[in-house]
Scaffold this active site. Structure first.
Site, PDB file in Angstrom:
ATOM      1  CB  SER A 156      -0.941  -2.656  -7.198  1.00 27.12           C
ATOM      2  OG  SER A 156      -0.938  -1.437  -6.498  1.00 27.12           O
ATOM      3  CB  THR A 216       7.762  -4.492  12.195  1.00 24.67           C
ATOM      4  OG1 THR A 216       6.868  -4.594  13.281  1.00 24.67           O
ATOM      5  CG2 THR A 216       7.195  -5.224  11.001  1.00 24.67           C
ATOM      6  CE  LYS A 245      12.169  -5.603   4.586  1.00 23.12           C
ATOM      7  NZ  LYS A 245      10.719  -5.310   4.915  1.00 23.12           N
ATOM      8  CB  THR A 268       9.863  -4.991   0.963  1.00 23.10           C
ATOM      9  OG1 THR A 268      10.014  -4.423   2.270  1.00 23.10           O
ATOM     10  CG2 THR A 268      10.035  -6.494   1.047  1.00 23.10           C
ATOM     11  CD  GLU A 324       6.363   1.619   4.238  1.00 18.63           C
ATOM     12  OE1 GLU A 324       6.652   0.519   3.736  1.00 18.63           O
ATOM     13  OE2 GLU A 324       5.262   1.861   4.753  1.00 18.63           O
TER      14      GLU A 324
END
Length: 441
Positions: free
Chosen positions: A441, A215, A204, A177, A301
């Site tokens: 988005s 997670t 992932k 993702t 991230e």
């Protein structure tokens, strides 16, 4: 200009990670085939659907899994748990993974969708109750069933399955993702008599990473014959010291799943809890799991640093783990690491508010805290606190050098016992907010 520079730097980091952490070749267990495609759920024709299937029929396969403890368990989690309960982990021959839609918080309709996907695959492989499911992506949206079922039909109808490296790598990509690189590792191991077996792992995860269970989605596949109960014991132990010892942002998802398949394609006696090789294989699976779990943190991230929090000499393992986890999840510690600020007070503060089960593990007069460098420069260890006493002559320039490294270690020696725990985390950067501010988005 600043936004353009940020995008270029991010792209450069992605390329660096790809070069460093994505393998060029691999070794894969006997008796498995994989396939993946772009079903259309994700934009830009990105891979978003994958299947792994066991084609070895010489023995009945075994499966085990560890799932999220989030109370809002996604439909694939609920469904897969029911399958494992019904089969006692025996005869599981397929895993379906999809990205772009988590099928989480979708109620009874989401469960029905999960059941339809599994039934379709069961019919195509000619087995009942043989398919586990994993989904990742946006929460609160139902699966686009026409695309998922159509993609599955294409994979089987056009026989897209293969056991080569490229197919395994594509499978790893299909589950991504916000990941910047696919996470795939493989290795050969030996039993005491020299018999070789293979492990391959795919995971992932880059955000919403917090233990219990970590997670992420992932699976480990082997060609060893392992009794399902023994496999569950191995996996649970491995997860405790690997996937449950990583953190990016302290958030826990609704879809967390790590599962393991063993198809018995290697001609050797079935391993159970009483086998002489049980502990050896368990240790090998744990070390393998650590490598796979660490890739998730390295892809955190917006992360610029990979940080090992090493808590040593605790009276109890669970206390060492609690302290390591608290430090790893501290937003103030993570921010200081990003800013290369040697603010050891934030580390000590996190230790102090850790929810310990046994306060005998923490003695203020015995605690030692250090930064450990991972490069070849000296001194490698920079002592911050010695036997509970802050060091007044800390070399701030050396501290800044260590904190500027992309890999570093925070060492906490409790001095109250012999139990150790390592936790892996990353820093918290501006880019993390940017990535998660417009995720949908």
């Amino acid at each position: 200009m600043r936004a353009t520079k940020c995008i270029l730097q991010s792209a450069s980091k992605t390329l660096d990670k790809y070069a460093l952490f994505v393998p060029k070749t691999g070794v894969f267990p006997k008796g498995y085939e994989v396939a993946s495609l772009a079903s259309g759920v994700k934009k830009n024709n990105a891979l978003d659907l994958g299947i792994i299937r066991n084609v070895n029929k010489s023995r009945k396969s075994s499966a085990a899994a560890v799932f999220t403890t989030n109370r809002f368990k996604a439909a694939p989690v609920q469904f897969s748990r029911k399958v494992l309960d019904a089969t006692s982990g025996e005869g599981i021959d397929a895993i379906v993974v999809n990205s772009g839609c988590a099928n989480a918080v979708t109620g009874e309709l989401g469960l029905q969708d999960a059941g339809k996907v599994a039934t379709q695959v069961n019919e195509l492989i000619g087995e009942k109750n043989s398919t586990l499911l994993m989904s990742t992506g946006v929460i609160g949206q139902r699966l686009q069933m026409d695309k998922i079922t159509g993609g599955i039909q294409t994979l089987f109808g056009q026989n897209k399955f293969s056991s080569d490296f490229d197919s395994w790598l594509k499978l790893a990509k299909s589950i991504c993702t916000t990941d910047t690189f696919p996470k795939l590792i493989s290795a050969k191991f030996s039993l005491s008599d020299g018999t070789e077996y293979t492990l391959v792992g795919i995971s992932k995860g880059a955000g919403m990473i917090c233990p219990n269970m970590a997670t992420l989605l992932g699976f480990i596949v082997t060609d060893l014959p392992i009794k399902s109960s023994a496999l569950q014991t191995m996996l649970t132990g491995a997860v405790t010291r690997s996937f449950n010892c990583i953190s990016v942002d302290g958030d826990m998802s609704t879809n967390d799943t790590i599962c393991m398949l063993a198809n018995g394609a290697v001609d050797t006696p079935v391993i159970d809890e009483s086998s002489s090789d049980f502990k050896k294989v368990s240790s090998q699976v744990t070390e393998f799991s650590k490598q796979l779990a660490q890739l998730v943190v390295r892809d955190g991230e917006g992360a610029t640093k990979f940080v090992t929090v090493n808590v040593k000499n605790s009276a109890e393992f669970k206390d060492a783990r609690t302290i390591a986890e608290t430090i790893a999840n501290s937003m103030l510690v993570k921010s200081a690491l990003y800013g290369q600020d040697a603010n050891w007070g934030r580390i000590l503060c996190a230790i102090g508010y850790s929810k310990l089960g046994n306060y005998e593990s923490l003695d203020e007069s015995k605690i030692n805290v250090s930064f450990i460098a991972t490069d070849n420069s000296t001194p490698r260890e920079l002592k911050l606190i010695a036997n509970g006493v802050p060091q007044l002559d800390i070399d701030e320039s050396r501290a800044s050098e260590i904190l500027s490294l992309s890999d570093l270690e925070v060492l906490v020696d409790l001095g109250t016992g012999s139990e150790d725990c390592q936790f892996w985390t990353c820093d918290l950067s501006h880019e993390y907010v940017t990535i998660n501010g417009d995720y949908r988005s």
